[in-house]
Scaffold this motif. Sequence first.
Motif, PDB file in Angstrom:
ATOM      1  N   THR A  89       0.749  -1.262  -0.018  1.00 47.12           N
ATOM      2  CA  THR A  89      -0.104   0.084   0.022  1.00 47.12           C
ATOM      3  C   THR A  89       0.706   1.151   0.040  1.00 47.12           C
ATOM      4  O   THR A  89       0.416   2.222  -0.774  1.00 47.12           O
ATOM      5  CB  THR A  89      -1.000  -0.223   1.355  1.00 47.12           C
ATOM      6  OG1 THR A  89      -1.652  -1.148   1.281  1.00 47.12           O
ATOM      7  CG2 THR A  89      -1.821   1.044   1.119  1.00 47.12           C
ATOM      8  N   LEU A  90       1.842   1.474   1.008  1.00 41.78           N
ATOM      9  CA  LEU A  90       3.049   2.291   0.950  1.00 41.78           C
ATOM     10  C   LEU A  90       3.469   2.390  -0.527  1.00 41.78           C
ATOM     11  O   LEU A  90       3.843   3.730  -0.806  1.00 41.78           O
ATOM     12  CB  LEU A  90       3.947   2.242   1.981  1.00 41.78           C
ATOM     13  CG  LEU A  90       3.272   2.174   3.386  1.00 41.78           C
ATOM     14  CD1 LEU A  90       4.556   1.645   4.363  1.00 41.78           C
ATOM     15  CD2 LEU A  90       2.918   3.552   3.734  1.00 41.78           C
ATOM     16  N   GLY A  91       3.994   1.390  -0.972  1.00 40.76           N
ATOM     17  CA  GLY A  91       4.518   1.492  -2.436  1.00 40.76           C
ATOM     18  C   GLY A  91       3.659   2.234  -3.609  1.00 40.76           C
ATOM     19  O   GLY A  91       4.076   2.796  -4.317  1.00 40.76           O
ATOM     20  N   SER A  92       2.402   1.884  -3.442  1.00 43.57           N
ATOM     21  CA  SER A  92       1.352   2.268  -4.378  1.00 43.57           C
ATOM     22  C   SER A  92       1.199   3.750  -3.909  1.00 43.57           C
ATOM     23  O   SER A  92       0.828   4.605  -5.134  1.00 43.57           O
ATOM     24  CB  SER A  92       0.011   1.742  -4.133  1.00 43.57           C
ATOM     25  OG  SER A  92      -0.633   1.966  -3.098  1.00 43.57           O
ATOM     26  N   TYR A  93       1.304   4.285  -2.728  1.00 42.24           N
ATOM     27  CA  TYR A  93       1.114   5.684  -2.766  1.00 42.24           C
ATOM     28  C   TYR A  93       2.152   6.701  -3.079  1.00 42.24           C
ATOM     29  O   TYR A  93       2.157   7.891  -3.677  1.00 42.24           O
ATOM     30  CB  TYR A  93       1.218   6.050  -1.111  1.00 42.24           C
ATOM     31  CG  TYR A  93      -0.063   5.286  -0.398  1.00 42.24           C
ATOM     32  CD1 TYR A  93      -1.273   5.234  -1.147  1.00 42.24           C
ATOM     33  CD2 TYR A  93       0.079   5.244   1.079  1.00 42.24           C
ATOM     34  CE1 TYR A  93      -2.331   4.814  -0.397  1.00 42.24           C
ATOM     35  CE2 TYR A  93      -1.145   4.882   1.705  1.00 42.24           C
ATOM     36  CZ  TYR A  93      -2.288   4.622   0.896  1.00 42.24           C
ATOM     37  OH  TYR A  93      -3.294   4.151   1.678  1.00 42.24           O
ATOM     38  N   GLU A  94       3.392   5.927  -3.560  1.00 43.16           N
ATOM     39  CA  GLU A  94       4.441   6.632  -4.025  1.00 43.16           C
ATOM     40  C   GLU A  94       4.755   6.450  -5.732  1.00 43.16           C
ATOM     41  O   GLU A  94       5.744   7.045  -5.998  1.00 43.16           O
ATOM     42  CB  GLU A  94       5.825   6.361  -3.309  1.00 43.16           C
ATOM     43  CG  GLU A  94       5.971   6.228  -1.927  1.00 43.16           C
ATOM     44  CD  GLU A  94       7.090   5.873  -1.174  1.00 43.16           C
ATOM     45  OE1 GLU A  94       8.176   5.487  -2.129  1.00 43.16           O
ATOM     46  OE2 GLU A  94       7.189   5.697   0.184  1.00 43.16           O
ATOM     47  N   SER A  95       3.892   5.601  -6.070  1.00 41.02           N
ATOM     48  CA  SER A  95       4.034   5.260  -7.574  1.00 41.02           C
ATOM     49  C   SER A  95       3.391   6.404  -8.452  1.00 41.02           C
ATOM     50  O   SER A  95       2.686   7.005  -7.898  1.00 41.02           O
ATOM     51  CB  SER A  95       3.530   3.765  -7.786  1.00 41.02           C
ATOM     52  OG  SER A  95       2.144   3.853  -7.650  1.00 41.02           O
ATOM     53  N   ASP A  96       3.935   6.332  -9.699  1.00 43.48           N
ATOM     54  CA  ASP A  96       3.546   7.159 -10.602  1.00 43.48           C
ATOM     55  C   ASP A  96       1.828   6.965 -11.055  1.00 43.48           C
ATOM     56  O   ASP A  96       0.983   7.830 -11.281  1.00 43.48           O
ATOM     57  CB  ASP A  96       4.054   7.241 -11.951  1.00 43.48           C
ATOM     58  CG  ASP A  96       5.665   7.691 -11.608  1.00 43.48           C
ATOM     59  OD1 ASP A  96       5.777   8.385 -10.827  1.00 43.48           O
ATOM     60  OD2 ASP A  96       6.372   7.313 -12.626  1.00 43.48           O
ATOM     61  N   ASP A  97       1.431   5.790 -10.790  1.00 46.83           N
ATOM     62  CA  ASP A  97      -0.073   5.539 -11.184  1.00 46.83           C
ATOM     63  C   ASP A  97      -1.127   5.826  -9.788  1.00 46.83           C
ATOM     64  O   ASP A  97      -2.046   5.190  -9.855  1.00 46.83           O
ATOM     65  CB  ASP A  97      -0.173   4.247 -11.871  1.00 46.83           C
ATOM     66  CG  ASP A  97       0.239   3.083 -11.110  1.00 46.83           C
ATOM     67  OD1 ASP A  97       1.022   3.486  -9.919  1.00 46.83           O
ATOM     68  OD2 ASP A  97      -0.182   1.991 -11.259  1.00 46.83           O
ATOM     69  N   TYR A  98      -0.324   6.436  -8.791  1.00 46.14           N
ATOM     70  CA  TYR A  98      -1.128   6.561  -7.612  1.00 46.14           C
ATOM     71  C   TYR A  98      -2.295   7.219  -7.891  1.00 46.14           C
ATOM     72  O   TYR A  98      -2.443   8.386  -8.663  1.00 46.14           O
ATOM     73  CB  TYR A  98      -0.276   7.691  -6.793  1.00 46.14           C
ATOM     74  CG  TYR A  98      -1.069   8.382  -5.821  1.00 46.14           C
ATOM     75  CD1 TYR A  98      -1.524   7.803  -4.414  1.00 46.14           C
ATOM     76  CD2 TYR A  98      -1.559   9.664  -6.000  1.00 46.14           C
ATOM     77  CE1 TYR A  98      -2.226   8.771  -3.532  1.00 46.14           C
ATOM     78  CE2 TYR A  98      -2.253  10.352  -4.954  1.00 46.14           C
ATOM     79  CZ  TYR A  98      -2.687   9.611  -3.824  1.00 46.14           C
ATOM     80  OH  TYR A  98      -3.298  10.722  -3.168  1.00 46.14           O
ATOM     81  N   LYS A  99      -3.371   6.797  -7.253  1.00 51.20           N
ATOM     82  CA  LYS A  99      -4.871   7.296  -7.588  1.00 51.20           C
ATOM     83  C   LYS A  99      -5.342   7.976  -6.424  1.00 51.20           C
ATOM     84  O   LYS A  99      -5.996   8.899  -6.509  1.00 51.20           O
ATOM     85  CB  LYS A  99      -5.798   6.262  -8.102  1.00 51.20           C
ATOM     86  CG  LYS A  99      -5.362   5.803  -9.331  1.00 51.20           C
ATOM     87  CD  LYS A  99      -6.447   4.779  -9.989  1.00 51.20           C
ATOM     88  CE  LYS A  99      -6.058   4.386 -11.380  1.00 51.20           C
ATOM     89  NZ  LYS A  99      -4.369   3.707 -11.567  1.00 51.20           N
ATOM     90  N   ASP A 100      -5.270   7.525  -5.186  1.00 44.48           N
ATOM     91  CA  ASP A 100      -6.002   7.611  -4.049  1.00 44.48           C
ATOM     92  C   ASP A 100      -5.506   7.252  -2.778  1.00 44.48           C
ATOM     93  O   ASP A 100      -4.691   6.256  -2.767  1.00 44.48           O
ATOM     94  CB  ASP A 100      -7.455   7.441  -3.985  1.00 44.48           C
ATOM     95  CG  ASP A 100      -8.487   8.313  -3.107  1.00 44.48           C
ATOM     96  OD1 ASP A 100      -7.820   9.070  -2.283  1.00 44.48           O
ATOM     97  OD2 ASP A 100      -9.647   7.825  -2.921  1.00 44.48           O
ATOM     98  N   ILE A 101      -5.752   8.002  -1.684  1.00 44.48           N
ATOM     99  CA  ILE A 101      -4.912   7.416  -0.394  1.00 44.48           C
ATOM    100  C   ILE A 101      -6.028   7.620   0.664  1.00 44.48           C
ATOM    101  O   ILE A 101      -6.706   8.893   0.487  1.00 44.48           O
ATOM    102  CB  ILE A 101      -3.706   8.414   0.201  1.00 44.48           C
ATOM    103  CG1 ILE A 101      -3.215   7.851   1.463  1.00 44.48           C
ATOM    104  CG2 ILE A 101      -4.026   9.761   0.053  1.00 44.48           C
ATOM    105  CD1 ILE A 101      -1.943   8.524   1.699  1.00 44.48           C
TER     106      ILE A 101
END
Length: 288
Positions: free
Chosen positions: A51-63
């Motif tokens: 989840t933390l990695g998804s927050y830092e990725s270019d394709d981040y959508k929502d937190i």
Amino acid sequence: MKTAAEMQPQEGDFAMKKGLSIQEKLKDLRVVEKGFTLKQLADETGIASSTLGSYESDDYKDISHTNLVILAEYYHVSTDWLLGLTESREVQNHEIAELHLDDETLDILKSGRLNNRLLCEMIKHPDFLKLMTDTEIYVDGIATMQIKNMNDWLNAVRLQIVQQHNPESNDLYVQVLDAARIDEEEYFFHNIHGDLDRVIRSIREKNQNATESAPIERPASNDKKMQRLLQSMKYKSNPIEEFWRYFCEELQIDYDKLLDDEHDTMKRIFKKSKLLKSFPSHKNKARK
């Protein structure tokens, strides 16, 4: 070759970055400030590393709101800063009431009528505190009684000297006593004015080389060109038309592509010019 320590980002590097996205901020906070892997941060916060990695990725959508608060509290930054709503990283713990900013003051600050950046520069200036102190002393009358007591004492001493020695009107000691009296308004207005002058002068000197504060200078060649234009317009049958054409040319406006009402509007404005009105009317001469 650089050592591993030298290759690590320094804390100051992060402080200099501006306009970062939320992904970039979260990654810099983890890597630059903490030096953590995703797994280490997951252990610290209880948020899954994926989840933390998804927050830092270019394709981040929502937190999620919960995770946003957890991360902000862990890094000691504000959620508004993470979301890009403010440039201040600090968590604002002060209530508006504690700052004594009423609704009217807040409305003025938000209205855009003031240069808030300049106001901030003034407040941060080291002499601003003295300006506020001197102003507070005068406004609240903190020194009024002390000044009155001192002036009363000077008057009593002067009266005693006059009664005992009957000095001449220009006597040195009497003159000194008269000069020693303090006019409260003159004294504090002089101090407050001096404080304000130092603050403003210092800010001006600090910013005098800034591009946005540099004076706009018109080349001398333009002045000569304008003089020649005005001279030639005296002999034109329609000086306003001539000036309108010159105006469009200088501002790189396509004269021929303007609408009729745009031409009419600008010509009506130019007709209000006292300078253009001073040109002789050649149409009248032609009728004679």
